[in-house]
Write an enzyme that holds these catalytic residues in place. Structure first.
Site, short mmCIF file in Angstrom:
data_model
loop_
_atom_site.label_atom_id
_atom_site.label_comp_id
_atom_site.label_asym_id
_atom_site.label_seq_id
_atom_site.Cartn_x
_atom_site.Cartn_y
_atom_site.Cartn_z
CE LYS A 14 38.61 -31.70 -48.10
NZ LYS A 14 37.56 -32.44 -48.55
NE ARG A 89 38.56 -37.74 -45.47
CZ ARG A 89 37.78 -36.97 -46.52
NH1 ARG A 89 37.65 -36.80 -47.37
NH2 ARG A 89 36.74 -36.00 -45.84
NE ARG A 127 28.53 -28.42 -43.95
CZ ARG A 127 30.14 -29.15 -44.62
NH1 ARG A 127 30.81 -28.40 -45.24
NH2 ARG A 127 29.92 -29.91 -44.18
NE ARG A 133 28.84 -34.10 -45.49
CZ ARG A 133 29.78 -34.05 -46.26
NH1 ARG A 133 30.22 -33.65 -47.23
NH2 ARG A 133 30.59 -34.84 -45.63
NE ARG A 144 33.14 -34.80 -41.56
CZ ARG A 144 32.38 -33.61 -41.75
NH1 ARG A 144 31.18 -33.29 -41.13
NH2 ARG A 144 31.95 -33.16 -43.26
P1 ADP Z 1 34.51 -33.87 -45.69
O1 ADP Z 1 36.03 -33.34 -45.76
O2 ADP Z 1 33.51 -32.55 -45.43
O3 ADP Z 1 34.90 -34.43 -44.47
P2 ADP Z 1 33.57 -36.11 -47.53
O4 ADP Z 1 32.09 -35.29 -48.11
O5 ADP Z 1 35.09 -35.69 -48.15
O6 ADP Z 1 33.29 -34.90 -46.78
O7 ADP Z 1 34.37 -37.35 -46.89
C1 ADP Z 1 32.83 -38.04 -46.11
C2 ADP Z 1 33.09 -38.84 -45.78
O8 ADP Z 1 33.56 -40.27 -46.13
C3 ADP Z 1 34.51 -39.00 -44.80
O9 ADP Z 1 34.41 -38.34 -43.33
C4 ADP Z 1 34.82 -40.39 -44.78
O10 ADP Z 1 33.78 -41.46 -43.97
C5 ADP Z 1 34.65 -40.69 -46.21
N1 ADP Z 1 35.74 -40.65 -46.71
C6 ADP Z 1 35.75 -39.81 -47.83
N2 ADP Z 1 37.33 -40.02 -48.62
C7 ADP Z 1 37.59 -40.36 -47.74
C8 ADP Z 1 38.80 -40.99 -48.25
N3 ADP Z 1 39.67 -40.66 -48.82
N4 ADP Z 1 39.38 -42.26 -47.63
C9 ADP Z 1 38.26 -42.61 -46.06
N5 ADP Z 1 37.13 -42.26 -46.02
C10 ADP Z 1 37.19 -40.90 -46.42
#
Ligand code: ADP
Length: 198
Positions: A14, A89, A127, A133, A144
């Site tokens: 995404k 989320r 990856r 990361r 996650r």
């Molecule tokens: P991915 O979708 O690959 O898990 P993201 O880059 O979107 O990774 O997010 C990485 C981390 O940042 C999440 O695992 C969380 O800890 C935090 N995070 C990102 N967006 C949110 C959100 N909307 N609410 C809470 N935590 C968030």
């Protein structure tokens, strides 16, 4: 104002699709993950709070992320609209977002990028080590995925038929083509010879 909201599991692609859409439509790409990782890298107060939570693959508090999004979409470059990646989320975030968007008179366009869990795991194994990361470690990634399944997947019920579902399998171009076709607003602006040919 158009708020394009992309939903999908970690590893669903995404972020990549959000970037492409943002570029094609000339709208800002707002990724809460990117903003939080930057805060961690900069060692800001926000970064200090978020660092360990993110490394463990858990969610940063709803209040913090709402603050980030609310502030970001108030910026002048968001006047025509924006692409949201990684927000909302969970349902509390979705309700808070609905409030913020209706205050601004924004139209929501929601797309979910669907990828089966076994494919997600395979992608992240592939990856791992390449983009470094911290939250891609086996343990953090599993967490996650669990958090995604328990907190974020129910958003599909919450949005119901307001969210379009597209398959995230195949090449990035395939997925982008489907996404553009599924978002009428985006498609209208994105009819390029390449997409028409597909
Ligand atoms: P991915 O979708 O690959 O898990 P993201 O880059 O979107 O990774 O997010 C990485 C981390 O940042 C999440 O695992 C969380 O800890 C935090 N995070 C990102 N967006 C949110 C959100 N909307 N609410 C809470 N935590 C968030």
């Amino acid at each position: 104002m158009n708020a394009i909201i992309l939903l999908g599991a970690p590893g669903s692609g995404k972020g990549t699709q959000a970037m492409r859409l943002a570029e094609s439509l000339g709208l800002p790409h707002i990724s809460t993950g990117v903003i939080l990782r930057q805060a961690v890298a900069d060692g800001t107060e926000l970064g200090k709070v978020a660092r360990d939570i993110m490394a463990a693959g858990r969610l940063v508090s709803d209040e913090i992320v709402l603050g980030i999004v609310d502030e970001r979409i108030a910026a002048p470059d968001c006047g025509r609209g924006f692409i949201l990646d990684g927000y909302p989320r969970n349902q509390a975030q979705a309700r808070a977002l609905a409030g913020v968007l209706s205050k601004r008179g924004a139209t929501e366009w929601i797309a979910n990028i669907d990828v089966p869990p076994e494919e997600l795991t395979a992608r992240v194994r592939g990856r791992r080590g390449t983009d470094g990361r911290q939250d891609d470690s086996e343990e953090a990634f599993c967490r996650r995925l669990e958090v995604y399944e328990s907190e974020s997947l129910p958003l599909l019920d919450y949005y119901g038929n307001r969210a379009v579902n597209i398959s995230g399998l195949g090449s990035r171009d395939d997925v982008f083509g489907r996404l553009c076709a599924a978002l009428p607003f985006a498609a209208a602006r994105l009819v390029t010879p390449k997409l028409v040919a597909q």
